[in-house]
Structure formats: C-alpha cells, structure tokens
Design a protein around this motif. Structure first.
Motif, PDB file in Angstrom:
ATOM      1  N   LEU A  95       0.997  -1.265   0.129  1.00  0.00           N
ATOM      2  CA  LEU A  95       0.006  -0.286   0.041  1.00  0.00           C
ATOM      3  C   LEU A  95       1.063   0.998   0.031  1.00  0.00           C
ATOM      4  O   LEU A  95       2.084   1.309   0.883  1.00  0.00           O
ATOM      5  CB  LEU A  95      -0.943   0.019   1.230  1.00  0.00           C
ATOM      6  CG  LEU A  95      -2.163  -1.177   1.322  1.00  0.00           C
ATOM      7  CD1 LEU A  95      -2.725  -0.991   2.376  1.00  0.00           C
ATOM      8  CD2 LEU A  95      -3.036  -0.848   0.124  1.00  0.00           C
ATOM      9  N   GLN A  96       0.509   2.165  -0.770  1.00  0.00           N
ATOM     10  CA  GLN A  96       1.335   3.256  -0.930  1.00  0.00           C
ATOM     11  C   GLN A  96       1.030   4.683  -0.285  1.00  0.00           C
ATOM     12  O   GLN A  96      -0.246   4.817  -0.102  1.00  0.00           O
ATOM     13  CB  GLN A  96       1.623   3.697  -2.520  1.00  0.00           C
ATOM     14  CG  GLN A  96       2.222   2.447  -3.091  1.00  0.00           C
ATOM     15  CD  GLN A  96       1.858   2.234  -4.684  1.00  0.00           C
ATOM     16  OE1 GLN A  96       0.832   2.780  -5.089  1.00  0.00           O
ATOM     17  NE2 GLN A  96       2.873   1.887  -5.542  1.00  0.00           N
ATOM     18  N   GLU A  97       1.885   5.527   0.055  1.00  0.00           N
ATOM     19  CA  GLU A  97       1.716   6.891   0.647  1.00  0.00           C
ATOM     20  C   GLU A  97       1.115   7.619  -0.780  1.00  0.00           C
ATOM     21  O   GLU A  97       1.864   7.893  -1.483  1.00  0.00           O
ATOM     22  CB  GLU A  97       2.596   7.494   1.233  1.00  0.00           C
ATOM     23  CG  GLU A  97       3.266   6.788   2.306  1.00  0.00           C
ATOM     24  CD  GLU A  97       4.451   7.367   3.158  1.00  0.00           C
ATOM     25  OE1 GLU A  97       5.034   8.179   2.496  1.00  0.00           O
ATOM     26  OE2 GLU A  97       4.747   6.803   4.321  1.00  0.00           O
ATOM     27  N   ILE A  98      -0.056   8.173  -0.313  1.00  0.00           N
ATOM     28  CA  ILE A  98      -0.812   8.914  -1.628  1.00  0.00           C
ATOM     29  C   ILE A  98      -1.243  10.399  -1.041  1.00  0.00           C
ATOM     30  O   ILE A  98      -1.529  10.579   0.441  1.00  0.00           O
ATOM     31  CB  ILE A  98      -1.969   8.482  -2.383  1.00  0.00           C
ATOM     32  CG1 ILE A  98      -2.872   8.022  -1.308  1.00  0.00           C
ATOM     33  CG2 ILE A  98      -1.440   6.920  -2.878  1.00  0.00           C
ATOM     34  CD1 ILE A  98      -4.154   7.632  -2.046  1.00  0.00           C
ATOM     35  N   PRO A  99      -1.388  11.294  -1.795  1.00  0.00           N
ATOM     36  CA  PRO A  99      -1.958  12.783  -1.177  1.00  0.00           C
ATOM     37  C   PRO A  99      -3.201  12.642  -0.564  1.00  0.00           C
ATOM     38  O   PRO A  99      -4.252  11.631  -1.037  1.00  0.00           O
ATOM     39  CB  PRO A  99      -2.106  13.438  -2.356  1.00  0.00           C
ATOM     40  CG  PRO A  99      -1.003  12.832  -3.402  1.00  0.00           C
ATOM     41  CD  PRO A  99      -1.132  11.340  -3.274  1.00  0.00           C
ATOM     42  N   VAL A 100      -3.459  13.335   0.454  1.00  0.00           N
ATOM     43  CA  VAL A 100      -4.439  13.606   1.053  1.00  0.00           C
ATOM     44  C   VAL A 100      -4.867  15.179   0.711  1.00  0.00           C
ATOM     45  O   VAL A 100      -4.466  16.079   1.476  1.00  0.00           O
ATOM     46  CB  VAL A 100      -4.501  13.384   2.428  1.00  0.00           C
ATOM     47  CG1 VAL A 100      -5.987  13.941   3.159  1.00  0.00           C
ATOM     48  CG2 VAL A 100      -4.183  12.208   2.906  1.00  0.00           C
ATOM     49  N   PRO A 101      -6.081  15.421  -0.309  1.00  0.00           N
ATOM     50  CA  PRO A 101      -6.223  16.687  -0.733  1.00  0.00           C
ATOM     51  C   PRO A 101      -6.615  17.871   0.449  1.00  0.00           C
ATOM     52  O   PRO A 101      -7.361  17.258   1.260  1.00  0.00           O
ATOM     53  CB  PRO A 101      -7.406  16.583  -1.599  1.00  0.00           C
ATOM     54  CG  PRO A 101      -7.173  15.199  -2.284  1.00  0.00           C
ATOM     55  CD  PRO A 101      -6.768  14.313  -1.073  1.00  0.00           C
TER      56      PRO A 101
END
Length: 433
Positions: free
Chosen positions: A284-290
């Motif tokens: 599982l990857q770190e992705i943006p939190v708008p």
C-alpha cells in the motif's frame, strides 16, 4: 492499515472496528500439517446419493477435486499475454484495485464491484478471508496459531453467506479476477497477533484457509451446489496480511508455499516495485490527502482513520470525506501516469463505513482511471506476470525514477536499447521472451 500520522492510535481503533464487524466464514479439516495446497482429504468426500449424481454432472464440465467443492476447468479466462517492452516503449500505467476480506453479504458489495469491473474493463484482486467459507456452527474446525480453537476477530459466516460468496468467487474467477488470501481470523496487535507468527504458523494458517475453500460443501451441507471452477491451492499465489503486520516471516513462508507476491507492506512509495527474497513486494502506497500537508496509505480505512476515526462519523461530512478520498486516488494516479508510470496499488474493504462514502469514491475512481489511454487495471497476479516477462535491466532503470519523476529526455531515450558491451569476447546471451 493506518494513516502514517495515526500509527499509535490505530490498534485501539482497529479493536473497536473488530468489535462491530459483521463478517462471515467456516470449514472442516483442522489438522495442522502439510502445505497449503495439500489439506487432509475429508472422510465423507465420496458418499453416494444425489451428491454423487451432481458430481458426475460436474465432472463433465471439469475435474472435481476432493468433496466436489472445487474443480479444475482449465486455464483461467481473461488473462493477459505479457510481453517485454520494446526499446524506448513507454510502460503501461498499471493500477491494481484490491479488496480485503472479500465475501458477499447483505450489502452485496462483491457483486456490485464485479459489475463495476466488467463495465470499465478492470480485473481486480479479491483477498478472501478463509473463515468466510466456514459456518459458525463449524467454527471449531479452525485452529488458529496462538489462539484458542474456534476463535476469530472477524467472526464466521452462515450457510447462505457461504453459498453467496461461492457464487461470487466463481463468477469473479471466470471474469479474469484473482482470488488471493486475507488468511483467516484477522488477529492484530503485539500480543499473539499475526505480527508475532513464525513462518510455520503462517503456513499453517494458509493451509487451513485453502482447506476451508476446498471443503465448503462438506462444511455447509450444500452437497448439490456448483463447485468452484478452480483449484484454490494452485491458483493462490499471494495475499495481504491482516493489519499489514508480520511481513518478514510471511515472506519466508510465502517462498515455501510457492507464492509469487505479497501485498502486506505498509508505507510504500509510488515507485516501481522490487522483490524481497524472490517475492514481489506490492505495498500500500503513500498518496496525497487533498487539503492536507501529509499523505496516507492508499486504502479506504486509512482515509477513515484520518477523517472520523470511526465507522459512523458525522453524516454531514460523509460526502466531503468521500470526495477527499476520490480526489486523493486521482491525484496519486495522475502523479504516476504523467510521471514515472509506477503501478498504483489501491486497497479497500467491502464495508459501508461512513454511509458507504468510500465505496462511492472507489467506484468513481475506477470510472475515471480505467478507461484512460495506456492504463491497465489488473490484478496483482497479472502485474506479477508482466513484471516477470520484462528485461531485468529495464526494471532496474524504472526503479531509479522517483515518485512522479518523468524520465529526462522522454521514454524513448530512457528505455532505449543499451549498446552491446565492447569489452567482452563472448557472444551476447539471448534472453528468453
């Protein structure tokens, strides 16, 4: 399955979620020896009567296995034919949507997302929790490592739930989707959770999960049900550990079980994957939190943990929370699609948390992402097939690209054919395609 900034609070939240979870599953064959693909045969697998007639009919469609719960109907339909990238060719943008604890209950989310996948040309990975194939009254057939017989943090199933789940698993497999494993009892935390298990205990847990699938007819009494069209012991090539714990010893077990990948890593970055001791690592990857300065893991639960910390938060915020997750998934996709083309891994649960807002977010993301040019929404198994078909040197170059980094000079230059060495008198070795 916790956002990076919420790690210390996650175990308490997870315990609360487990207490309210309404899950399903069960099986027989509770001996604790042998490999996952070789569970002990059930003693009543060859009884006569109507079930025998049904087995004979099913035999015409495929070779029945054991008590007739599964069958071998040949190669899985709908699979890719992976080929090596040509020199200078831009890689496809792979996206994997995966589901933890896949099963069909009253929410009918399994059938819903099967239909979504068919509509938008996506195959996915469904991680089945083995106890979803085991009725509650047969719970003592499950003998979990470091826990009492019949224990499970996510409960078990009822007969109808097993039947409905079998129907979805069969249809999903025929449509080209992968059936992986989420193992069984979903035990988390530092005290006897999966993170404390030895490689042998992981093997035992997996063997039981396979056995529950291979004996669902015996364990439910549904002798006349249609068999699954695949041999789970052969099809199973990867899984995701509960709570993303225990990967080190799980990898050691995975090698012995013939797994090809593991999807249990936490905090991965959007870069091209590598192998750990011969096993593909699909985190599982770190992705943006708008709207926020931090990132979180690419899973519905992690957005929940950052937004409400509960499964039933302020209803006036449900739409906002769902939009935030949808936009975060799309931002992560765009970052890869326009950058290093690293595969994007998205994990989910068949749950209606916070009014089902995360399910709507995922469906919207699939609708936006999968029809795009050059995109392949695939299963983890299909991605492993493609990666294994590539030139190792090309994969090494791809792994040098950072998150969102476009290759300088473009893909044609970056992945151009490397000149043959002039320092060796030996002829170049031909790679097999």
């Amino acid at each position: 399955m916790v956002a990076r900034r919420n790690v210390t609070a996650w175990f308490a939240v997870m315990a609360a979620l487990a207490a309210v979870a309404n899950c399903t599953g069960n099986s027989e064959d509770s001996g604790r020896s042998g490999s996952p693909g070789q569970p002990r045969a059930n003693r009543d697998a060859h009884q006569g009567g109507p079930a025998a007639d049904h087995r004979e009919q099913a035999r015409k469609r495929g070779r029945l296995i054991g008590d007739g719960s599964t069958s071998d109907t040949g190669p899985q339909p709908g699979q890719l034919s992976p080929r090596r990238l040509k020199p200078g060719e831009k890689p496809p943008q792979f996206v994997v949507f995966s589901w933890d604890g896949a099963g069909q209950d009253g929410q009918k989310l399994f059938s819903r997302f099967r239909a979504v996948g068919k509509k938008y040309g996506a195959t996915m990975t469904y991680f089945l929790s083995g106890v979803y194939m085991l009725p509650t009254e047969k719970r003592d057939l499950y003998d979990p490592p470091r826990h009492s017989r019949g224990a499970s943090s996510i409960g078990f199933n009822d007969v109808k739930g097993v039947k409905d789940t079998v129907e979805q698993l069969a249809a999903a497999w025929r449509e080209g989707n992968e059936i992986g494993t989420h193992f069984n009892g979903h035990f988390c935390g530092p005290d006897d959770g999966v993170g404390t298990w030895s490689p042998g205990e992981w093997i035992d847990e997996t063997r039981q999960a396979v056995s529950f699938v291979r004996h669902w007819k015996t364990n439910t009494g549904l002798r006349n049900g249609e068999p699954l069209p695949f041999d789970y012991g052969k099809e199973l090539v990867g899984g995701r550990a509960p709570c993303l714990e225990g990967q080190e010893n799980l990898i050691a077990a995975a090698k012995k079980m013939g797994f090809r990948y593991d999807a249990s890593s936490v905090g991965g970055r959007q870069v091209w994957p590598k192998k750990i001791r011969g096993i593909w690592d699909f985190p599982l990857q770190e992705i943006p939190v708008p709207g926020k300065s931090y990132e979180t893991l690419s899973m519905d639960y992690n957005f929940l943990a950052n937004q409400s910390g509960t499964t039933d938060g302020d209803s006036s915020k449900h739409a906002t929370w769902g939009k935030q997750m949808r936009d975060g998934l799309l931002a992560a996709f765009d970052r890869a699609y326009d950058g290093n083309r690293a595969p994007l891994f998205i994990g989910n649960h068949f749950e209606s948390w916070n009014g089902g807002t995360y399910m709507r977010a995922v469906e919207d993301a699939i609708k936006e992402i999968c029809p795009r040019k050059g995109v392949r929404c695939v299963s983890f198994k299909q991605l492993a097939d493609w990666l294994d078909a590539q030139d190792p040197g090309v994969l090494r170059r791809l792994r040098k690209l950072d998150v969102g980094e476009r290759p300088k000079g473009g893909w044609a230059d970056f992945l151009a054919a490397e000149p043959a060495s002039t320092h060796s008198a030996l002829p170049a070795r031909r790679e097999r395609g």
